[in-house]
Design a protein around this motif. Structure first.
Motif, short mmCIF file in Angstrom:
data_model
loop_
_atom_site.label_atom_id
_atom_site.label_comp_id
_atom_site.label_asym_id
_atom_site.label_seq_id
_atom_site.Cartn_x
_atom_site.Cartn_y
_atom_site.Cartn_z
N GLU A 26 59.03 -9.98 21.43
CA GLU A 26 59.79 -9.32 21.27
C GLU A 26 59.76 -8.42 19.56
O GLU A 26 59.28 -7.08 19.16
CB GLU A 26 60.92 -9.48 21.09
CG GLU A 26 62.26 -9.16 20.70
CD GLU A 26 63.62 -9.43 20.67
OE1 GLU A 26 64.43 -8.75 20.58
OE2 GLU A 26 63.49 -10.73 19.74
N ARG A 27 58.95 -9.51 18.90
CA ARG A 27 58.91 -9.06 17.41
C ARG A 27 57.83 -8.06 17.42
O ARG A 27 57.41 -6.81 17.03
CB ARG A 27 57.17 -9.90 16.74
CG ARG A 27 57.60 -9.73 15.54
CD ARG A 27 57.34 -11.37 14.20
NE ARG A 27 56.03 -12.03 15.11
CZ ARG A 27 56.56 -13.24 15.67
NH1 ARG A 27 57.48 -14.12 16.29
NH2 ARG A 27 55.04 -14.37 16.45
N GLN A 28 56.25 -8.02 18.35
CA GLN A 28 55.13 -7.01 18.28
C GLN A 28 56.13 -5.44 18.48
O GLN A 28 55.81 -3.89 18.17
CB GLN A 28 54.31 -7.30 19.08
CG GLN A 28 53.32 -7.82 19.26
CD GLN A 28 52.43 -8.70 20.40
OE1 GLN A 28 52.48 -8.44 20.86
NE2 GLN A 28 51.59 -8.96 19.08
N ARG A 29 56.65 -5.68 19.21
CA ARG A 29 57.63 -4.07 19.96
C ARG A 29 58.39 -3.51 19.21
O ARG A 29 58.57 -2.72 18.60
CB ARG A 29 58.11 -4.59 20.93
CG ARG A 29 59.49 -2.94 22.21
CD ARG A 29 59.91 -3.72 23.41
NE ARG A 29 61.53 -4.24 23.11
CZ ARG A 29 61.39 -5.38 23.22
NH1 ARG A 29 60.16 -6.67 24.07
NH2 ARG A 29 62.66 -6.60 22.98
N GLU A 30 59.23 -4.59 18.47
CA GLU A 30 59.88 -3.92 17.41
C GLU A 30 59.38 -3.50 16.32
O GLU A 30 60.41 -2.68 15.46
CB GLU A 30 61.81 -5.61 17.23
CG GLU A 30 62.18 -5.29 18.72
CD GLU A 30 62.76 -4.28 18.48
OE1 GLU A 30 63.39 -3.36 18.22
OE2 GLU A 30 62.69 -3.78 20.14
N LEU A 31 58.57 -4.33 15.51
CA LEU A 31 57.87 -4.07 14.65
C LEU A 31 56.78 -2.44 14.45
O LEU A 31 57.50 -1.77 13.73
CB LEU A 31 56.44 -5.42 14.35
CG LEU A 31 57.77 -6.66 13.45
CD1 LEU A 31 56.10 -7.08 13.71
CD2 LEU A 31 58.46 -5.97 13.09
N ALA A 32 57.03 -2.41 16.23
CA ALA A 32 56.11 -0.76 16.03
C ALA A 32 57.24 -0.06 16.87
O ALA A 32 57.13 1.32 15.49
CB ALA A 32 55.54 -0.77 17.66
N ARG A 33 58.61 -0.36 16.51
CA ARG A 33 59.41 0.63 16.41
C ARG A 33 60.42 1.01 15.01
O ARG A 33 61.53 1.63 14.72
CB ARG A 33 60.81 0.19 17.27
CG ARG A 33 60.91 0.14 18.87
CD ARG A 33 62.10 -0.19 19.97
NE ARG A 33 63.52 0.52 19.86
CZ ARG A 33 64.16 -0.11 19.56
NH1 ARG A 33 64.47 -0.92 18.92
NH2 ARG A 33 64.71 1.13 19.38
N LEU A 34 59.95 0.12 13.93
CA LEU A 34 60.64 -0.06 12.49
C LEU A 34 59.91 0.39 11.42
O LEU A 34 59.77 0.28 10.55
CB LEU A 34 61.42 -1.62 12.48
CG LEU A 34 61.64 -2.24 13.19
CD1 LEU A 34 62.47 -3.56 12.88
CD2 LEU A 34 63.40 -1.41 12.84
N ILE A 35 58.79 1.30 11.91
CA ILE A 35 57.86 1.71 11.45
C ILE A 35 58.48 2.48 10.41
O ILE A 35 60.05 2.59 10.76
CB ILE A 35 57.12 2.40 12.33
CG1 ILE A 35 55.67 2.16 12.83
CG2 ILE A 35 56.18 3.39 10.98
CD1 ILE A 35 53.78 2.60 13.46
N GLY A 36 58.46 2.61 8.72
CA GLY A 36 59.39 2.97 8.40
C GLY A 36 60.50 2.15 7.41
O GLY A 36 61.04 2.56 6.36
N VAL A 37 61.07 1.14 8.19
CA VAL A 37 61.96 0.60 7.56
C VAL A 37 62.55 -0.38 5.97
O VAL A 37 63.32 0.49 5.60
CB VAL A 37 62.45 -0.52 8.89
CG1 VAL A 37 61.07 -1.58 7.99
CG2 VAL A 37 63.67 -1.43 8.78
N GLU A 38 61.35 -0.14 5.85
CA GLU A 38 61.42 -0.08 4.52
C GLU A 38 61.40 0.52 3.40
O GLU A 38 62.52 0.34 1.84
CB GLU A 38 60.00 -0.81 3.73
CG GLU A 38 59.01 -0.23 3.90
CD GLU A 38 58.12 0.29 5.00
OE1 GLU A 38 57.11 1.24 4.90
OE2 GLU A 38 58.82 -0.63 6.19
N ASP A 39 61.09 1.46 3.72
CA ASP A 39 61.81 3.43 3.22
C ASP A 39 63.34 3.83 3.01
O ASP A 39 64.06 4.12 2.58
CB ASP A 39 60.97 4.03 3.16
CG ASP A 39 59.42 4.18 3.16
OD1 ASP A 39 59.10 2.87 1.83
OD2 ASP A 39 58.61 4.10 3.33
N ARG A 40 63.71 2.44 3.96
CA ARG A 40 64.79 2.87 4.55
C ARG A 40 65.99 2.24 3.99
O ARG A 40 67.35 2.01 4.35
CB ARG A 40 65.55 3.49 6.32
CG ARG A 40 64.48 4.75 6.35
CD ARG A 40 64.44 5.81 5.78
NE ARG A 40 65.91 6.47 5.68
CZ ARG A 40 65.79 7.27 4.90
NH1 ARG A 40 65.06 7.81 3.43
NH2 ARG A 40 67.53 7.41 4.66
#
Length: 196
Positions: free
Chosen positions: A103-117
């Motif tokens: 799940e972590r691998q899948r979600e980290l792929a979906r969350l690219i750019g989250v830090e800037d949001r």
């Protein structure tokens, strides 16, 4: 542990002095870290850093690695002091936590750019988006990192409003992780102490 406003080799404790201090004061530092930790949804935690948390981190690294050479001590200081707020901002460590590795691998792929949001919103003022990962890039085309370092720069009127008791929201408006939370009063009181 004496807070001086400036972390330097001459105001850190020796390994021996820190070992004695740590036995008595570690619970206080853990309580301080917990107070300054904000859960954003189920999978993101933002740990607002302070001089105390960074002094403790440096002292812990010196203790664990048995570092006593001057240049190595300075290297630890140089690594961690950029996370000490300077009176006009809040600085934090953002942790993205998914216990299951797949799940972590899948979600980290979906969350690219989250830090800037990621943002903070002082009541009555516009959102302030994080300046993320100034030390190095922490994502690639395939995934974002599970750890990011954030800086929220606040204007003078925002700082004044926080010190006067205005509410603050922490949030994220990333498409795949929309969330926001009001920062609790005790946490906010601690964060207000970072501002000049």
């Amino acid at each position: 542990m004496q807070l001086t406003g400036r972390i330097a080799p001459d105001n850190l404790m020796t390994l021996e002095a820190y070992a004695r201090w740590r036995k008595q004061h570690k619970p206080e530092v853990i309580a301080h870290r917990k107070l300054r930790s904000v859960a954003l949804g189920e999978h993101v935690t933002v740990q607002f850093e302070s001089e105390l948390t960074m002094r403790y981190q440096i002292q812990e690294m010196l203790r664990l690695e048995k570092i006593f050479e001057e240049e190595d001590i300075q290297a630890e200081i140089d690594t961690y002091t950029p996370l000490v707020p300077d009176g006009g901002n809040w600085k934090s460590t953002m942790l993205i936590e998914y216990p299951d590795v797949n799940e972590r691998q899948r979600e980290l792929a979906r969350l690219i750019g989250v830090e800037d949001r990621m943002f903070v919103e002082v009541e009555g003022h516009p959102r302030v988006y994080a300046i993320a990962d100034e030390d190095l890039e922490r994502e690639n085309e395939e995934k974002t990192s599970a750890v990011h370092f954030l800086r929220f720069e606040l204007t003078g009127p925002m700082r004044d409003a926080v010190k006067a008791g205005a509410g603050v929201k922490l949030g994220c408006d990333h498409t795949n992780y929309p969330a926001h939370v009001a920062v609790g009063p005790e946490t906010l009181a601690s964060l207000a102490g970072d501002l000049k």
